[in-house]
Design a protein around this motif. Structure first.
Motif, PDB file in Angstrom:
ATOM      1  N   PRO A 169       9.918  35.099  49.920  1.00 58.84           N
ATOM      2  CA  PRO A 169       9.843  34.832  48.481  1.00 58.84           C
ATOM      3  C   PRO A 169       9.340  33.409  48.236  1.00 58.84           C
ATOM      4  O   PRO A 169       9.376  32.546  49.121  1.00 58.84           O
ATOM      5  CB  PRO A 169      11.295  34.990  48.018  1.00 58.84           C
ATOM      6  CG  PRO A 169      11.978  35.771  49.098  1.00 58.84           C
ATOM      7  CD  PRO A 169      11.291  35.392  50.369  1.00 58.84           C
ATOM      8  N   GLU A 170       8.875  33.162  47.029  1.00 56.66           N
ATOM      9  CA  GLU A 170       8.404  31.830  46.671  1.00 56.66           C
ATOM     10  C   GLU A 170       9.511  30.803  46.908  1.00 56.66           C
ATOM     11  O   GLU A 170      10.659  31.002  46.516  1.00 56.66           O
ATOM     12  CB  GLU A 170       7.982  31.800  45.191  1.00 56.66           C
ATOM     13  CG  GLU A 170       7.377  30.482  44.737  1.00 56.66           C
ATOM     14  CD  GLU A 170       6.043  30.186  45.402  1.00 56.66           C
ATOM     15  OE1 GLU A 170       5.692  29.002  45.510  1.00 56.66           O
ATOM     16  OE2 GLU A 170       5.348  31.140  45.813  1.00 56.66           O
ATOM     17  N   GLY A 171       9.159  29.713  47.593  1.00 56.54           N
ATOM     18  CA  GLY A 171      10.130  28.665  47.864  1.00 56.54           C
ATOM     19  C   GLY A 171      10.913  28.870  49.152  1.00 56.54           C
ATOM     20  O   GLY A 171      11.834  28.099  49.439  1.00 56.54           O
ATOM     21  N   TRP A 172      10.547  29.884  49.939  1.00 56.90           N
ATOM     22  CA  TRP A 172      11.216  30.163  51.200  1.00 56.90           C
ATOM     23  C   TRP A 172      10.195  30.246  52.328  1.00 56.90           C
ATOM     24  O   TRP A 172       9.000  30.428  52.083  1.00 56.90           O
ATOM     25  CB  TRP A 172      12.010  31.469  51.119  1.00 56.90           C
ATOM     26  CG  TRP A 172      13.162  31.406  50.160  1.00 56.90           C
ATOM     27  CD1 TRP A 172      13.103  31.559  48.802  1.00 56.90           C
ATOM     28  CD2 TRP A 172      14.539  31.162  50.480  1.00 56.90           C
ATOM     29  NE1 TRP A 172      14.358  31.430  48.251  1.00 56.90           N
ATOM     30  CE2 TRP A 172      15.261  31.202  49.255  1.00 56.90           C
ATOM     31  CE3 TRP A 172      15.232  30.944  51.662  1.00 56.90           C
ATOM     32  CZ2 TRP A 172      16.638  30.998  49.203  1.00 56.90           C
ATOM     33  CZ3 TRP A 172      16.604  30.757  51.610  1.00 56.90           C
ATOM     34  CH2 TRP A 172      17.295  30.781  50.395  1.00 56.90           C
ATOM     35  N   THR A 173      10.670  30.132  53.562  1.00 60.67           N
ATOM     36  CA  THR A 173       9.810  30.141  54.743  1.00 60.67           C
ATOM     37  C   THR A 173      10.207  31.263  55.687  1.00 60.67           C
ATOM     38  O   THR A 173      11.397  31.462  55.958  1.00 60.67           O
ATOM     39  CB  THR A 173       9.928  28.802  55.509  1.00 60.67           C
ATOM     40  OG1 THR A 173       9.621  27.720  54.633  1.00 60.67           O
ATOM     41  CG2 THR A 173       8.979  28.771  56.706  1.00 60.67           C
ATOM     42  N   THR A 174       9.228  31.990  56.188  1.00 57.09           N
ATOM     43  CA  THR A 174       9.466  32.958  57.253  1.00 57.09           C
ATOM     44  C   THR A 174       9.462  32.224  58.593  1.00 57.09           C
ATOM     45  O   THR A 174       8.550  31.448  58.873  1.00 57.09           O
ATOM     46  CB  THR A 174       8.386  34.051  57.260  1.00 57.09           C
ATOM     47  OG1 THR A 174       8.435  34.770  56.029  1.00 57.09           O
ATOM     48  CG2 THR A 174       8.593  35.019  58.417  1.00 57.09           C
ATOM     49  N   VAL A 175      10.484  32.449  59.409  1.00 55.94           N
ATOM     50  CA  VAL A 175      10.620  31.770  60.700  1.00 55.94           C
ATOM     51  C   VAL A 175      10.715  32.811  61.812  1.00 55.94           C
ATOM     52  O   VAL A 175      11.492  33.760  61.711  1.00 55.94           O
ATOM     53  CB  VAL A 175      11.889  30.884  60.741  1.00 55.94           C
ATOM     54  CG1 VAL A 175      11.946  30.112  62.060  1.00 55.94           C
ATOM     55  CG2 VAL A 175      11.927  29.935  59.546  1.00 55.94           C
ATOM     56  N   ILE A 176       9.921  32.640  62.871  1.00 57.20           N
ATOM     57  CA  ILE A 176      10.022  33.501  64.052  1.00 57.20           C
ATOM     58  C   ILE A 176      10.591  32.675  65.197  1.00 57.20           C
ATOM     59  O   ILE A 176      10.087  31.591  65.516  1.00 57.20           O
ATOM     60  CB  ILE A 176       8.649  34.067  64.459  1.00 57.20           C
ATOM     61  CG1 ILE A 176       8.074  34.934  63.338  1.00 57.20           C
ATOM     62  CG2 ILE A 176       8.770  34.889  65.739  1.00 57.20           C
ATOM     63  CD1 ILE A 176       6.714  35.514  63.655  1.00 57.20           C
ATOM     64  N   ILE A 177      11.658  33.176  65.793  1.00 57.62           N
ATOM     65  CA  ILE A 177      12.313  32.501  66.925  1.00 57.62           C
ATOM     66  C   ILE A 177      11.692  33.023  68.212  1.00 57.62           C
ATOM     67  O   ILE A 177      11.707  34.228  68.481  1.00 57.62           O
ATOM     68  CB  ILE A 177      13.822  32.779  66.917  1.00 57.62           C
ATOM     69  CG1 ILE A 177      14.430  32.344  65.578  1.00 57.62           C
ATOM     70  CG2 ILE A 177      14.507  32.087  68.091  1.00 57.62           C
ATOM     71  CD1 ILE A 177      15.820  32.895  65.333  1.00 57.62           C
ATOM     72  N   ARG A 178      11.154  32.106  69.044  1.00 55.20           N
ATOM     73  CA  ARG A 178      10.403  32.526  70.223  1.00 55.20           C
ATOM     74  C   ARG A 178      10.994  32.038  71.548  1.00 55.20           C
ATOM     75  O   ARG A 178      10.514  32.434  72.611  1.00 55.20           O
ATOM     76  CB  ARG A 178       8.952  32.047  70.101  1.00 55.20           C
ATOM     77  CG  ARG A 178       8.206  32.629  68.893  1.00 55.20           C
ATOM     78  CD  ARG A 178       6.717  32.364  68.999  1.00 55.20           C
ATOM     79  NE  ARG A 178       5.958  32.961  67.909  1.00 55.20           N
ATOM     80  CZ  ARG A 178       5.571  34.239  67.868  1.00 55.20           C
ATOM     81  NH1 ARG A 178       5.906  35.046  68.863  1.00 55.20           N
ATOM     82  NH2 ARG A 178       4.866  34.693  66.855  1.00 55.20           N
ATOM     83  N   SER A 179      11.978  31.190  71.509  1.00 48.62           N
ATOM     84  CA  SER A 179      12.564  30.683  72.750  1.00 48.62           C
ATOM     85  C   SER A 179      14.047  30.375  72.533  1.00 48.62           C
ATOM     86  O   SER A 179      14.480  30.176  71.389  1.00 48.62           O
ATOM     87  CB  SER A 179      11.838  29.413  73.209  1.00 48.62           C
ATOM     88  OG  SER A 179      12.173  28.312  72.373  1.00 48.62           O
ATOM     89  N   PRO A 180      14.820  30.307  73.606  1.00 48.77           N
ATOM     90  CA  PRO A 180      16.228  29.909  73.454  1.00 48.77           C
ATOM     91  C   PRO A 180      16.356  28.529  72.811  1.00 48.77           C
ATOM     92  O   PRO A 180      17.294  28.289  72.042  1.00 48.77           O
ATOM     93  CB  PRO A 180      16.742  29.910  74.895  1.00 48.77           C
ATOM     94  CG  PRO A 180      15.879  30.909  75.599  1.00 48.77           C
ATOM     95  CD  PRO A 180      14.512  30.724  74.985  1.00 48.77           C
ATOM     96  N   LEU A 181      15.422  27.646  73.116  1.00 49.83           N
ATOM     97  CA  LEU A 181      15.447  26.310  72.516  1.00 49.83           C
ATOM     98  C   LEU A 181      15.258  26.396  71.008  1.00 49.83           C
ATOM     99  O   LEU A 181      15.990  25.758  70.239  1.00 49.83           O
ATOM    100  CB  LEU A 181      14.354  25.440  73.142  1.00 49.83           C
ATOM    101  CG  LEU A 181      14.258  24.001  72.623  1.00 49.83           C
ATOM    102  CD1 LEU A 181      15.533  23.228  72.928  1.00 49.83           C
ATOM    103  CD2 LEU A 181      13.044  23.305  73.242  1.00 49.83           C
ATOM    104  N   GLY A 182      14.276  27.190  70.583  1.00 55.43           N
ATOM    105  CA  GLY A 182      14.054  27.352  69.153  1.00 55.43           C
ATOM    106  C   GLY A 182      15.250  27.973  68.452  1.00 55.43           C
ATOM    107  O   GLY A 182      15.633  27.563  67.353  1.00 55.43           O
ATOM    108  N   ARG A 183      15.873  28.953  69.106  1.00 55.54           N
ATOM    109  CA  ARG A 183      17.053  29.601  68.539  1.00 55.54           C
ATOM    110  C   ARG A 183      18.198  28.610  68.370  1.00 55.54           C
ATOM    111  O   ARG A 183      18.891  28.599  67.341  1.00 55.54           O
ATOM    112  CB  ARG A 183      17.494  30.751  69.449  1.00 55.54           C
ATOM    113  CG  ARG A 183      18.715  31.515  68.969  1.00 55.54           C
ATOM    114  CD  ARG A 183      18.983  32.721  69.858  1.00 55.54           C
ATOM    115  NE  ARG A 183      19.166  32.316  71.263  1.00 55.54           N
ATOM    116  CZ  ARG A 183      19.202  33.180  72.273  1.00 55.54           C
ATOM    117  NH1 ARG A 183      19.061  34.479  72.049  1.00 55.54           N
ATOM    118  NH2 ARG A 183      19.386  32.747  73.508  1.00 55.54           N
TER     119      ARG A 183
END
Length: 368
Positions: free
Chosen positions: A301-315
Motif C-alpha cells: 500500500p502507499e507509504g509501505w515497503t515490500t521486503v523480501i528476506i533472503r538470508s539468515p542475516l537479513g532475517r
C-alpha cells in the motif's frame, strides 16, 4: 586471462555495460588506479600503464558468466528469483524518516537501527545532488543516512538551471574506494541488483574491499532511466504536467510523479522504453536476488515497503528492528496482502527475465 580490454570488447561495445562501477571500485581500492568512470558513466582506462592485467575486473563484471555458479552457491540462490526465507510489508516507525524517504522508509530505518546498535560504522548509499541526479555517498552518521533518503525532485523556478542529462542511477559501488581509504570494517551497502551481484562476485574471490561489506540491501529495479531534454519533454506530454510543478518522483508499478498540489501523475513503465538505459534491457534481475534483504514499493500500500528476506542475516536484522525502528503491516486487516505482494514481485521478476532473454536472443542473431 581476460582483462579490461576484453570487457571493452565483450561488454561495452555491444552496449551491455550496466555502469555498476565494480571494476573501477576494485581497481581503485587495491590502489592500482588503472581505471576510472568517464563523463558518460562508463568505466575506462585512466592510465593503461598501471594495469597489471590481473583479470579481476573481468571476473567480477555481472555481465560475464565466469563466476555465475560460484556466486549462486555463495547466497544459496534458487529459482525462480533467488533464495526467499520470508517476506514482509513494513514501514519506518519514525514519521520524519517516512516523510523523507521513498515508500515506507524501511531501508533508511534499518540503516539507522544498525548504526545505533553499533552493527555498522557506515553505509554506502546514493545521495540526491540535483534533479534526478545522484552520486555515491559514504554515510558516516545518522544525519548522513537520513540526508540520503528518498528520491525528490528539487522544485526549481526554471528548467534552464538543470543539466542536459539526468539519470535515476548512481554508481554507488564506487563508494567502496572510500571504504578502502578508511579503517572501516562494518559497512552496509544499498544498491541495485547489478551492483549487489558484483559485490557478491568480489566476495567469491575474496578481494578487497568486499570484506568490509557486512549487509547487502538490494532495491527492486525495473531499469534505470535517463532524463535528458527530449525525455523530459515527452514525460510532460505523457503525464500532462510541467517540471516546475514536481515535488517527488517514485518508481513502483508505474512512474509516479508527485506534484506540489498533492496530485499524482502515473505513467505506465511500458511507455518509458524510450528513457531506459540500453544495458538494462539485458538484465533479468528485478528483485535483488543476491541481497540479504530486498526492498521496493511494488505490491505494498502507499507509504509501505515490500521486503523480501533472503538470508539468515537479513532475517535477524529485520527481527531486531521490529517494534523499534520498523513496524509491520497489520495483516489481520488484510490477510491476503503478503501473498499478493509476493505474487506481484514474482510477476515483475518473470516479466523482466523474459524480456532480457528476448533481447539476448536478438543480440545473438545480430552477431551471427
Amino acid at each position: 586471462m581476460k582483462t579490461f580490454a576484453d570487457l571493452i570488447q565483450e561488454v561495452q561495445e555491444p552496449g551491455l555495460c550496466h555502469q555498476c562501477g565494480g571494476c573501477v571500485a576494485f581497481c581503485t581500492a587495491i590502489n592500482y588506479g588503472a581505471l576510472e568512470l568517464g563523463a558518460d558513466g562508463r568505466p575506462r582506462f585512466s592510465n593503461i600503464e598501471k594495469c597489471i592485467e590481473c583479470g579481476i575486473c573481468y571476473s567480477i563484471c555481472p555481465v560475464i558468466h565466469e563466476l555465475d555458479e560460484d556466486t549462486k552457491k555463495l547466497v544459496f540462490w534458487s529459482a525462480p528469483m533467488g533464495r526467499i526465507m520470508g517476506n514482509a510489508v513494513a514501514r519506518a516507525t519514525s514519521p520524519k524518516v517516512r516523510a523523507q524517504a521513498t515508500d515506507g522508509g524501511v531501508v533508511t530505518a534499518l540503516l539507522l537501527h544498525l548504526f545505533d546498535r553499533g552493527r555498522i560504522e557506515a553505509a554506502i548509499v546514493s545521495k540526491t545532488t540535483g534533479p534526478f541526479q545522484r552520486q555515491p555517498w559514504l554515510a558516516l552518521s545518522r544525519e548522513d543516512i537520513v540526508a540520503a533518503a528518498g528520491f525528490h525532485f528539487d522544485t526549481l523556478p526554471s528548467i534552464k538551471h538543470l543539466s542536459d542529462a539526468y539519470t535515476t542511477y548512481s554508481p554507488s559501488i564506487v563508494g567502496l574506494s572510500d571504504v578502502a581509504k578508511k579503517p572501516l570494517k562494518r559497512v552496509a551497502f544499498v544498491g541495485t541488483p547489478c551492483q549487489i551481484n558484483t559485490l557478491r562476485r568480489m566476495e567469491v574471490l575474496g578481494v578487497v574491499p568486499s570484506d568490509a561489506i557486512r549487509f547487502h540491501f538490494g532495491l527492486f529495479c525495473a531499469g534505470n532511466f535517463q532524463f535528458g531534454p527530449e525525455q523530459r519533454q515527452r514525460l510532460e506530454q505523457l503525464g500532462n504536467f510541467t517540471w516546475a510543478e514536481v515535488n517527488k518522483v517514485n518508481l513502483k508499478e508505474e512512474l509516479l510523479i508527485h506534484l506540489n498540489n498533492q496530485e499524482i501523475r502515473a505513467i505506465p513503465l511500458n511507455q518509458l522504453d524510450f528513457m531506459k538505459r540500453h544495458a538494462c534491457q539485458f538484465c533479468g534481475d528485478y528483485a535483488g536476488e543476491f541481497a540479504d534483504l530486498s526492498f521496493g514499493g511494488i505490491g505494498a500500500p502507499e507509504g509501505w515497503t515490500t521486503v523480501i528476506i533472503r538470508s539468515p542475516l537479513g532475517r535477524a536484522v529485520l527481527a531486531d528492528a521490529r517494534g523499534v525502528d520498523i513496524e509491520l503491516y497489520n495483516y489481520r486487516e488484510d490477510p491476503a496482502l503478503m501473498p499478493q505482494a509476493m505474487a506481484k514481485v514474482l510477476e515483475w521478476s518473470e516479466k523482466k527475465k523474459r524480456s532480457a532473454a528476448e533481447y539476448h536472443q536478438q543480440l545473438e542473431k545480430k552477431a551471427v
